[in-house]
Design an enzyme around this catalytic site. Structure first.
Site, PDB file in Angstrom:
ATOM      1  N   GLY A  76      14.400  -0.740 -23.266  1.00  0.00           N
ATOM      2  CA  GLY A  76      15.197  -1.954 -23.299  1.00  0.00           C
ATOM      3  C   GLY A  76      14.892  -2.763 -24.550  1.00  0.00           C
ATOM      4  N   ILE A 152      17.411   7.426 -18.627  1.00  0.00           N
ATOM      5  CA  ILE A 152      16.354   7.344 -17.609  1.00  0.00           C
ATOM      6  C   ILE A 152      16.914   7.694 -16.243  1.00  0.00           C
ATOM      7  CG2 ILE A 152      14.784   5.772 -16.416  1.00  0.00           C
ATOM      8  CD1 ILE A 152      14.286   4.393 -19.086  1.00  0.00           C
ATOM      9  N   ARG A 173      27.730   1.159 -15.786  1.00  0.00           N
ATOM     10  CA  ARG A 173      28.722   0.173 -16.227  1.00  0.00           C
ATOM     11  C   ARG A 173      30.094   0.809 -16.389  1.00  0.00           C
ATOM     12  NH1 ARG A 173      27.509  -2.184 -22.012  1.00  0.00           N
ATOM     13  NH2 ARG A 173      27.807   0.030 -22.428  1.00  0.00           N
ATOM     14  N   ARG A 176      32.462   7.681 -15.122  1.00  0.00           N
ATOM     15  CA  ARG A 176      32.764   8.909 -15.854  1.00  0.00           C
ATOM     16  C   ARG A 176      32.458  10.089 -14.944  1.00  0.00           C
ATOM     17  NH1 ARG A 176      27.819   6.988 -17.611  1.00  0.00           N
ATOM     18  NH2 ARG A 176      26.091   8.494 -17.755  1.00  0.00           N
ATOM     19  N   ARG A 232      14.055  -3.888 -15.356  1.00  0.00           N
ATOM     20  CA  ARG A 232      13.510  -5.165 -15.786  1.00  0.00           C
ATOM     21  C   ARG A 232      13.524  -6.111 -14.597  1.00  0.00           C
ATOM     22  NH1 ARG A 232      11.862  -2.705 -19.493  1.00  0.00           N
ATOM     23  NH2 ARG A 232      12.051  -3.135 -21.740  1.00  0.00           N
ATOM     24  N   ASP A 255       8.012  -1.919 -10.268  1.00  0.00           N
ATOM     25  CA  ASP A 255       7.158  -1.826 -11.453  1.00  0.00           C
ATOM     26  C   ASP A 255       7.359  -3.035 -12.348  1.00  0.00           C
ATOM     27  OD1 ASP A 255       5.293  -0.469 -13.213  1.00  0.00           O
ATOM     28  OD2 ASP A 255       7.005  -0.110 -14.543  1.00  0.00           O
ATOM     29  N   HIS A 279       4.115  -3.001 -14.401  1.00  0.00           N
ATOM     30  CA  HIS A 279       4.964  -2.600 -15.525  1.00  0.00           C
ATOM     31  C   HIS A 279       4.308  -1.478 -16.336  1.00  0.00           C
ATOM     32  CE1 HIS A 279       8.295  -4.133 -18.442  1.00  0.00           C
ATOM     33  NE2 HIS A 279       8.219  -2.810 -18.430  1.00  0.00           N
ATOM     34  N   GLY A 281       5.644   1.795 -16.381  1.00  0.00           N
ATOM     35  CA  GLY A 281       6.552   2.926 -16.468  1.00  0.00           C
ATOM     36  C   GLY A 281       6.451   3.690 -17.769  1.00  0.00           C
TER      37      GLY A 281
END
Length: 317
Positions: A76, A152, A173, A176, A232, A255, A279, A281
């Site tokens: 990110g 991911i 988002r 497909r 996040r 996480d 956190h 990962g």
């Protein structure tokens, strides 16, 4: 003069860097106050320090008028987007696609399995010397939704495959079709969530995803479902999740949290059915070799005048 390259790893540790540019090593130092290795005005390629606060990462930006590429070592880039006003026009901001997929997907599966099988309870019992057996749900035969089906998310599905899950539902988002099946639009979540046993969040943090997993989202999840967040913290409404967990209706494995780091007195620590990791990962033994390969490849393209990969944003004038 060719603009310099600032790297967050020592250049001598990175095989494949092209000859020509002057390389500088800068990672902010242990306290974030490390002096700059040279004049930031000469930097054209900035490799952002890893696991440092946003104010450390952004500290040299206002003094980099020749900057052309900002290469993060994170999946990110929300912390750098917050400082894009400091960047000159035409700067390409790149994420670290290819660096964190394996480690983050591993942790997503670890948290999922640990939460489902009650591993935290066994650890607490072990601390007391207690033999405490229980009947727990398996990952096998569960329906799993992956929210944020990018690199991911795909890696998470790779690792779900051997566990005999009943169904994997992909949401992103943009809808497909993939070789594995359809990717549903976010707008379809209200009809998908009530059927899911596990929801794994891997979406980037954007204005569109901030608070996406809110009260309405959580209310649509079935009783006893598990929410796993390796994305996040602000993607999830903490207060809404805390209410569901305190009521015992949902479980969570996180996480990332909001706020982060989570203060010692925060009630999320003690919420029933909530497993928290700090956190982690990305930072594993898999990080450095992949980060080195990414940096070498991106600097090589930049130095040769070729397009760099994984561009998230190009700044405007």
């Amino acid at each position: 003069m060719t603009p310099e390259v600032w790297l967050p790893l020592p250049p001598e540790e990175i095989e494949g860097l092209p000859e020509g540019p002057v390389y500088r090593f800068w990672d902010g130092g242990p306290d974030g106050r490390q002096e700059f290795p040279a004049d930031p005005a000469d930097c054209g390629f900035y490799g952002v320090p890893y696991l440092k606060p946003g104010d450390v990462k952004s500290r040299p930006l206002a003094r980099m008028p020749r900057l052309e590429v900002v290469q993060t070592l994170t999946a990110g880039v929300d912390d750098m987007l917050a400082h894009r006003a400091l960047l000159p026009p035409g700067v390409r901001l790149c994420n670290a696609r290819g660096v964190h997929e394996a480690s983050t997907a591993e942790l997503a599966l670890t948290l999922t399995l640990a939460a489902l099988r009650g591993i935290p309870d066994f650890v607490r019992a072990q601390d007391k010397g207690e033999w405490r057996s229980s009947f727990r749900p398996a990952l096998a035969d569960r329906s799993v939704l992956v929210l944020g089906y990018g690199a991911i998310g795909e890696a998470v599905e790779d690792r779900l495959a051997p566990f005999e899950v009943a169904r994997v539902v992909r949401v992103a988002r943009s809808p497909r079709t993939t070789e594995r099946g359809p990717v549903h639009a976010v707008a379809e979540l209200p009809s998908l969530l009530p059927e899911m046993d596990v929801v794994i969040v891997t979406t980037p943090l954007t204005e569109a995803t901030r608070g996406l997993v809110g009260a309405d989202f959580l209310a649509r999840m079935k009783d006893g479902a598990l929410l796993v967040n390796v994305a996040r913290g602000p993607v999830v409404d903490t207060d809404a999740l805390l209410a569901e967990a305190t009521a015992g209706r949902l479980c969570a494995a996180l996480d990332v949290t909001d706020p982060e780091p989570l203060p010692p007195e925060h009630p999320l620590w003690q919420a029933p059915g909530v497993l928290i990791s700090p956190h982690v990962g990305g930072p594993t033994s898999a990080f450095r070799p992949r980060a080195r390969r990414l940096l070498a490849a991106q600097v090589t393209r930049w130095a040769a005048g070729e397009p760099v990969h994984h561009v998230v944003l190009t700044t405007e004038g």
